[in-house]
Design a protein around this motif. Structure first.
Motif, PDB file in Angstrom:
ATOM      1  N   ILE A   1      -1.426  -6.916  23.662  1.00  0.00           N
ATOM      2  CA  ILE A   1      -1.627  -8.456  23.357  1.00  0.00           C
ATOM      3  C   ILE A   1      -1.066  -8.841  21.979  1.00  0.00           C
ATOM      4  O   ILE A   1      -0.348  -9.654  21.823  1.00  0.00           O
ATOM      5  N   ASN A   2      -1.083  -7.973  21.074  1.00  0.00           N
ATOM      6  CA  ASN A   2      -0.520  -7.769  19.783  1.00  0.00           C
ATOM      7  C   ASN A   2      -0.486  -6.372  19.350  1.00  0.00           C
ATOM      8  O   ASN A   2      -1.006  -5.548  19.959  1.00  0.00           O
ATOM      9  N   GLU A   3      -0.165  -6.352  18.074  1.00  0.00           N
ATOM     10  CA  GLU A   3       0.015  -4.924  17.363  1.00  0.00           C
ATOM     11  C   GLU A   3      -1.417  -4.235  17.287  1.00  0.00           C
ATOM     12  O   GLU A   3      -1.379  -2.972  17.424  1.00  0.00           O
ATOM     13  N   SER A   4      -2.569  -4.696  17.239  1.00  0.00           N
ATOM     14  CA  SER A   4      -3.715  -4.033  17.142  1.00  0.00           C
ATOM     15  C   SER A   4      -4.537  -4.393  18.251  1.00  0.00           C
ATOM     16  O   SER A   4      -5.763  -4.485  18.144  1.00  0.00           O
ATOM     17  N   ASP A   5      -4.041  -4.968  19.254  1.00  0.00           N
ATOM     18  CA  ASP A   5      -4.922  -5.138  20.184  1.00  0.00           C
ATOM     19  C   ASP A   5      -4.101  -5.116  21.717  1.00  0.00           C
ATOM     20  O   ASP A   5      -3.038  -5.439  22.099  1.00  0.00           O
ATOM     21  N   LEU A   6      -4.873  -4.055  22.416  1.00  0.00           N
ATOM     22  CA  LEU A   6      -3.989  -3.687  23.919  1.00  0.00           C
ATOM     23  C   LEU A   6      -5.011  -3.568  24.876  1.00  0.00           C
ATOM     24  O   LEU A   6      -6.309  -3.176  24.697  1.00  0.00           O
ATOM     25  N   LEU A   7      -4.593  -3.436  26.138  1.00  0.00           N
ATOM     26  CA  LEU A   7      -5.253  -2.966  27.291  1.00  0.00           C
ATOM     27  C   LEU A   7      -4.642  -1.710  27.749  1.00  0.00           C
ATOM     28  O   LEU A   7      -3.549  -1.429  27.927  1.00  0.00           O
ATOM     29  N   VAL A   8      -5.611  -0.943  28.183  1.00  0.00           N
ATOM     30  CA  VAL A   8      -5.174   0.502  28.710  1.00  0.00           C
ATOM     31  C   VAL A   8      -6.137   0.716  29.960  1.00  0.00           C
ATOM     32  O   VAL A   8      -7.322   0.386  29.803  1.00  0.00           O
TER      33      VAL A   8
ATOM     34  N   LEU B   1     -10.961  -0.516  32.855  1.00  0.00           N
ATOM     35  CA  LEU B   1     -10.230  -1.025  31.997  1.00  0.00           C
ATOM     36  C   LEU B   1     -10.518  -1.259  30.630  1.00  0.00           C
ATOM     37  O   LEU B   1     -11.855  -1.669  30.522  1.00  0.00           O
ATOM     38  N   TYR B   2     -10.044  -0.871  29.768  1.00  0.00           N
ATOM     39  CA  TYR B   2     -10.472  -1.057  28.312  1.00  0.00           C
ATOM     40  C   TYR B   2      -9.465  -1.974  27.504  1.00  0.00           C
ATOM     41  O   TYR B   2      -8.289  -2.092  27.848  1.00  0.00           O
ATOM     42  N   ARG B   3     -10.221  -2.805  26.769  1.00  0.00           N
ATOM     43  CA  ARG B   3      -9.370  -3.560  25.624  1.00  0.00           C
ATOM     44  C   ARG B   3      -9.644  -2.895  24.192  1.00  0.00           C
ATOM     45  O   ARG B   3     -10.838  -2.690  24.024  1.00  0.00           O
TER      46      ARG B   3
ATOM     47  N   ASN C   1     -13.687  -9.929  26.793  1.00  0.00           N
ATOM     48  CA  ASN C   1     -13.727  -8.694  27.477  1.00  0.00           C
ATOM     49  C   ASN C   1     -14.110  -8.833  28.964  1.00  0.00           C
ATOM     50  O   ASN C   1     -14.801  -7.919  29.608  1.00  0.00           O
ATOM     51  N   ASN C   2     -13.665 -10.004  29.592  1.00  0.00           N
ATOM     52  CA  ASN C   2     -14.204 -10.243  30.775  1.00  0.00           C
ATOM     53  C   ASN C   2     -12.876 -10.872  31.815  1.00  0.00           C
ATOM     54  O   ASN C   2     -12.046 -11.526  31.070  1.00  0.00           O
ATOM     55  N   LEU C   3     -12.978 -10.470  32.905  1.00  0.00           N
ATOM     56  CA  LEU C   3     -11.861 -10.864  33.858  1.00  0.00           C
ATOM     57  C   LEU C   3     -12.515 -12.197  34.476  1.00  0.00           C
ATOM     58  O   LEU C   3     -13.409 -11.982  35.345  1.00  0.00           O
ATOM     59  N   GLU C   4     -11.592 -13.027  34.679  1.00  0.00           N
ATOM     60  CA  GLU C   4     -12.239 -14.198  35.547  1.00  0.00           C
ATOM     61  C   GLU C   4     -11.091 -14.592  36.376  1.00  0.00           C
ATOM     62  O   GLU C   4      -9.967 -14.437  36.239  1.00  0.00           O
ATOM     63  N   LYS C   5     -11.180 -15.551  37.395  1.00  0.00           N
ATOM     64  CA  LYS C   5     -10.427 -15.936  38.576  1.00  0.00           C
ATOM     65  C   LYS C   5      -9.465 -14.772  38.952  1.00  0.00           C
ATOM     66  O   LYS C   5      -8.194 -15.032  38.807  1.00  0.00           O
ATOM     67  N   VAL C   6     -10.026 -13.926  39.286  1.00  0.00           N
ATOM     68  CA  VAL C   6      -9.338 -12.720  40.001  1.00  0.00           C
ATOM     69  C   VAL C   6      -8.863 -13.167  41.225  1.00  0.00           C
ATOM     70  O   VAL C   6      -9.690 -13.201  42.155  1.00  0.00           O
ATOM     71  N   SER C   7      -7.744 -12.739  41.614  1.00  0.00           N
ATOM     72  CA  SER C   7      -7.009 -13.170  42.704  1.00  0.00           C
ATOM     73  C   SER C   7      -6.085 -11.993  43.357  1.00  0.00           C
ATOM     74  O   SER C   7      -5.152 -11.628  42.575  1.00  0.00           O
ATOM     75  N   LEU C   8      -6.111 -11.817  44.411  1.00  0.00           N
ATOM     76  CA  LEU C   8      -5.376 -10.875  45.094  1.00  0.00           C
ATOM     77  C   LEU C   8      -3.991 -11.209  45.324  1.00  0.00           C
ATOM     78  O   LEU C   8      -3.901 -12.586  46.047  1.00  0.00           O
TER      79      LEU C   8
END
Lengths: 371, 137
Positions: free
Chosen positions: A52-59, A66-68, A132-139
């Motif tokens: 997301i930026n230098e000090s914020d990432l998703l793994v 899923l980690y933030r 730290n939440n996923l919304e509007k999850v669509s396949l």
């Protein structure tokens, strides 16, 4: 007599094995000009990551988390769709939408059991990241049919500059039916518009039975994908059979040959095919003998490291290092071990700060720093 | 009448064999061989010798042959951290593969009886179902 035959066979195979090592041979650098630091720890299989930026990432962790990670603090992101854990399948890649700053959209690939048949197959999801939440999850896409096979789910995600998302699905352990048949999923790289719709210039729109999302086919198990920084071409690497791992440069509608042509053989040592080329099929840009089990792949485009600019970096699961490939003209001219014996390298990405970040199994995410 | 009884008994036999699919050891080993090709071979190799120091051997493996329940638990729940196999230390991760109890039993019977490994034990799905994660801790 038996002893003599065995001996002759041994000599024959050993010599063959040696003779076939593909040029250029891997080098261990005489002087190490980098150090490294563990920036995220406690992740068993860090399969995918994006910044997301230098000090914020998703793994992503393969087992379904899923980690933030913000300023070094790791938090679980809630709201994932159900993940099918089977063999090599689980939560796979994560990628930010190219306009993430404006829309907070992310994409995920994961093994899913949605659908009628028992088992699972690879799927592509889109979701909105809110804290730290996923919304509007669509396949957006679900490969079918499901199968209980444990192999070859793929999958990586990449974007081009023209508003397309690409993702890969491996042959799902069914090499005789899937990779060469464009009416079936598996053994393909797919291309969609960023909203999940089918691009108007996808290559197989005029074939009524074809899966219209297919961009290229004849792949085995692509687990590395990146866009070339200057040409914009999508590059993939794929796990081949023994001695048949490849780097391919994708082109619309092209057939990359699996399993009709390959430089590899079965794990048991028996041949798959006697062909390494065919007029209607693409040759790999590079192939590895012996196989390195290539995972993530990224170009270094920054000036952070001396002499590494525009080199290609590929993780080796098997030999537990990061491979640096120097490319001149249209050829790999040098290969070198980075982070030798670090552990099974699952992924590599260039961060927004220009540094290389490496996902290592049993460790987490490592940042490479020049000395 | 005799014919009806005969048909009744026959169909009872067929139904019960369908309902209670108890495999013989030989059938279980054969099914386990296919599971092995799909889920295990890439690391432990078709020869079962693994990769010294990285992926532990299954062939002539003291850990496997002397710790049946731990091995079942490792396959069922995944295994991480240090183990000693044939005097060599292994410190890796084997992920849970998502196998059901019957598949775990089948692949155990296969690896316990392949590459010269031999055991009189016959692992059943019922035995696998009773192995809890806590024995790994």
């Amino acid at each position: 007599m038996n002893y003599f035959l065995n001996f002759t066979c041994c000599v024959f195979f050993v010599t063959m094995g040696c003779a076939q090592e593909n040029y250029p041979a891997i080098e261990t650098p005489s002087a190490i000009n980098y150090s490294f630091e563990l920036v995220v720890d406690g992740i068993d299989i860090p399969w995918g990551m994006d910044f997301i930026n230098e000090s914020d990432l998703l793994v992503t962790e393969l087992s379904g988390t899923l980690y933030r990670v913000s300023d070094g603090i790791k938090k679980v992101v809630l709201g994932l769709p159900e993940v099918y854990l089977r063999g090599q399948g689980g939560l796979l890649d994560v990628a930010l939408h190219p306009e993430f700053k404006n829309n907070n959209l992310i994409y995920l690939t994961l093994a899913s059991s949605l659908g009628d048949n028992p088992g699972g197959n690879t799927s592509l999801y889109q979701a909105t990241l809110v804290g730290n939440n996923l919304e509007k999850v669509s396949l957006l896409y679900k490969a079918s049919p499901n199968t209980k096979k444990g192999q070859h789910f793929g999958s990586r995600i990449a974007f081009d500059e023209k508003g397309h998302i690409y993702f890969s699905v491996g042959d799902r352990g069914n090499r005789d039916q899937n990779p060469q048949d464009i009416s079936r999923d598996g053994g393909k790289v797919y291309r969609l518009n960023l909203d999940g719709s089918i691009p108007e210039d996808n290559p197989f729109l005029s074939s009524p039975k074809a899966k219209q999302a297919i961009f290229s086919y004849g792949h085995r198990n692509p687990q590395g994908m990146t866009v070339h920084p200057y040409t914009g071409v999508i590059w993939v690497n794929e796990h081949g059979p023994k001695g048949g791992d490849e780097i391919n440069k994708l082109e619309s509608g092209k057939n990359f040959g699996w399993p009709i042509i390959t430089y590899g053989i079965n794990y048991s040592g028996t041949p798959i095919t006697d062909k390494t080329s065919s007029p209607k099929m693409e040759q790999p840009f590079y192939y590895w003998v012996p196989s390195i089990a290539p995972s993530g792949m990224a170009f270094s485009t920054s000036d952070v490291y001396k002499d590494w600019k525009n080199n290609l970096f590929v993780g080796s699961l098997k030999f537990e290092y990061l491979e640096r490939l120097v490319i001149e003209g249209n050829k790999v001219v040098k290969r070198e071990k980075i982070l030798d014996k670090i552990g099974r390298v699952r992924n590599v990405k260039q961060g927004p700060d220009g540094y290389l970040y490496v996902g290592v199994e049993g460790k987490g995410i490592i940042k490479i720093m020049p000395l | 009448m005799k014919i009806i009884v005969l048909i009744y008994l026959l169909s009872l036999g067929i139904f019960s064999s369908l309902l209670f699919q108890n495999k013989t050891k030989k059938e279980s080993i054969k099914a386990g061989s296919e599971i092995y090709q799909d889920f295990c071979l890439q690391c432990h190799l078709s020869s079962g010798i693994g990769v010294f120091g990285v992926f532990p051997p299954l062939k002539a493996s003291d850990y496997l042959l002397e710790n049946t329940n731990l091995s079942i638990a490792g396959i069922k729940y995944g295994l991480r951290g240090k183990i000693i196999v044939n005097n060599e230390e292994y410190d890796g991760i084997m992920l849970r593969q998502g196998l059901d109890n019957e598949e775990v039993a089948d692949v155990m019977n296969y690896i316990l009886n392949e590459w010269g490994n031999k055991t009189s034990a016959f692992i059943t799905p019922n035995q696998v179902s009773k192995i809890s994660k806590s024995i790994l801790e």
